[in-house]
Design an enzyme around this catalytic site. Sequence first.
Site, PDB file in Angstrom:
ATOM      1  N   TYR A 102      -1.601  12.255  61.378  1.00 19.77           N
ATOM      2  CA  TYR A 102      -0.836  12.050  62.611  1.00 19.77           C
ATOM      3  C   TYR A 102      -0.481  13.392  63.246  1.00 19.77           C
ATOM      4  O   TYR A 102      -0.062  14.317  62.566  1.00 19.77           O
ATOM      5  CB  TYR A 102       0.479  11.322  62.304  1.00 19.77           C
ATOM      6  N   ARG A 159      38.039  15.296  49.948  1.00 18.87           N
ATOM      7  CA  ARG A 159      37.244  14.077  49.955  1.00 18.87           C
ATOM      8  C   ARG A 159      38.117  13.044  49.254  1.00 18.87           C
ATOM      9  O   ARG A 159      39.146  12.681  49.791  1.00 18.87           O
ATOM     10  CB  ARG A 159      35.915  14.368  49.245  1.00 18.87           C
ATOM     11  N   LYS A 175      25.193   8.566  37.805  1.00 21.68           N
ATOM     12  CA  LYS A 175      25.312   7.868  39.090  1.00 21.68           C
ATOM     13  C   LYS A 175      23.962   7.859  39.823  1.00 21.68           C
ATOM     14  O   LYS A 175      23.048   8.612  39.466  1.00 21.68           O
ATOM     15  CB  LYS A 175      26.380   8.544  39.942  1.00 21.68           C
TER      16      LYS A 175
HETATM   17  C1  LIG Z   1      28.074  14.019  40.711  1.00 26.58           C
HETATM   18  C2  LIG Z   1      29.310  14.472  40.053  1.00 26.58           C
HETATM   19  C3  LIG Z   1      29.263  15.295  38.912  1.00 26.58           C
HETATM   20  C4  LIG Z   1      27.972  15.856  38.380  1.00 26.58           C
HETATM   21  O1  LIG Z   1      27.504  16.842  39.259  1.00 26.58           O
HETATM   22  P1  LIG Z   1      26.297  17.801  38.882  1.00 26.58           P
HETATM   23  O2  LIG Z   1      26.387  18.895  39.858  1.00 26.58           O
HETATM   24  O3  LIG Z   1      25.065  16.971  39.035  1.00 26.58           O
HETATM   25  O4  LIG Z   1      26.475  18.225  37.476  1.00 26.58           O
HETATM   26  C5  LIG Z   1      30.452  15.599  38.289  1.00 26.58           C
HETATM   27  N1  LIG Z   1      31.631  15.146  38.772  1.00 26.58           N
HETATM   28  C6  LIG Z   1      31.717  14.382  39.874  1.00 26.58           C
HETATM   29  C7  LIG Z   1      33.039  13.934  40.343  1.00 26.58           C
HETATM   30  C8  LIG Z   1      30.575  14.028  40.550  1.00 26.58           C
HETATM   31  O5  LIG Z   1      30.650  13.263  41.636  1.00 26.58           O
END
Ligand SMILES: *Cc1c(COP(=O)(O)O)cnc(C)c1O
Length: 377
Positions: free
Chosen positions: A270, A142, A44
Amino acid sequence: MIRPTVAHVDLSALRANFAAIAEYVQGRSERSRTRPPGVIAVVKANAYGHGASRVGLALAEAGAQLLACADIEEGIALRRAGVETPILVFGALGVSDVDGLLTHDLIPTLSSPMAARTLQAAAARHRCRLACHLKIDTGMNRLGFRHDNLTRTMPEVVAAANLDVVAVYTHFATSDDPVHGLMTLQLARFERVCAALPGLGIRPRYRHTAASAAILRDERVWFDFVRPGLLLYGIVPPPLSTTLPLRPVLGLESRVVAIKGLRVGETVGYGGRFRAEHPSEIAVVPAGYADGLDTRLAGRGVALVRGRRVPIVGSVCMDMIVLDVTGLGAAPGDEVVLLGTQGDERIDVCEMAAAIDTIPYEIPCRIGSRIERIYNP
Ligand SMILES: *Cc1c(COP(=O)(O)O)cnc(C)c1O
């Protein structure tokens, strides 16, 4: 033309990390004679900033049974890149194009009665059966069907004649916290749900719960699939540690574009927040917050120049940072490593995240679109 600031993505390290994780979880089945867990490789958010197309293809080639992304649009982008592996969409189905699930062969997460209705209607329209993963909320609060309300919510799922619930899953809220009790409670709730589902008319073949931290924590939560994201990229979620031979996948490099001297008392950038206490030399590097460098790195972060650690001073600007390179004899054109190795020194994602008090996830995800990703095969 390539800008001087580039991200190197090491696809052989990625594949090696995948193989190390797959081998690690397969060790359980050898010990307990159960079916070995498969791996759902999480790509993702543009594969945590590494570039979803190339990363998705590399993980498919490495043997990932499924890839997972956040929304339908990300899934379609993977298909357009040529990924043929099954793709699970984690996110809620909002206003996005639900038909894209069917036209691009994506597996949605079923996380609410509303989603069941929407997906059923879409599948019926396309005259097909749609495989889904059912998400149970066991305490994250969630997405997902509440664990304690299923007798009321599942009938609608069962009635959705075109939906096939092939898997059930949940997500832990505290798997990176070895003392918090919520993970144990969530696991117990999940097991109770899995036991109750057949009585409610739902018989998923697969169960999965474990993201990176949970994979490292406890093999009882591996079930039929594990869902690593961060570990694939060679990053271990703090404060956990592992003996898995993971290699960092991402490097971030630039070059010095200007060197200049400072007299005692002069300030940099800055706000004039860095003041030279003695005659100093500074190096200007063409990467700033528009490239994803956090503004909090000023005065806290470091870079590598000529094999030495040097502080980021002054302020992180939109397109530039300034390094204190006093005494190094640095010159324009010198390589600057923001993440990665130079000589005997190394800066990893966890170090940068700790310097600015954030989680390592945020560092690669924020690397900007202006930065070219260069892939080592
Ligand atoms: C992002 C996500 C993962 C992977 O998480 P990591 O901590 O990066 O391994 C797994 N399951 C879900 C539902 C997620 O949203």
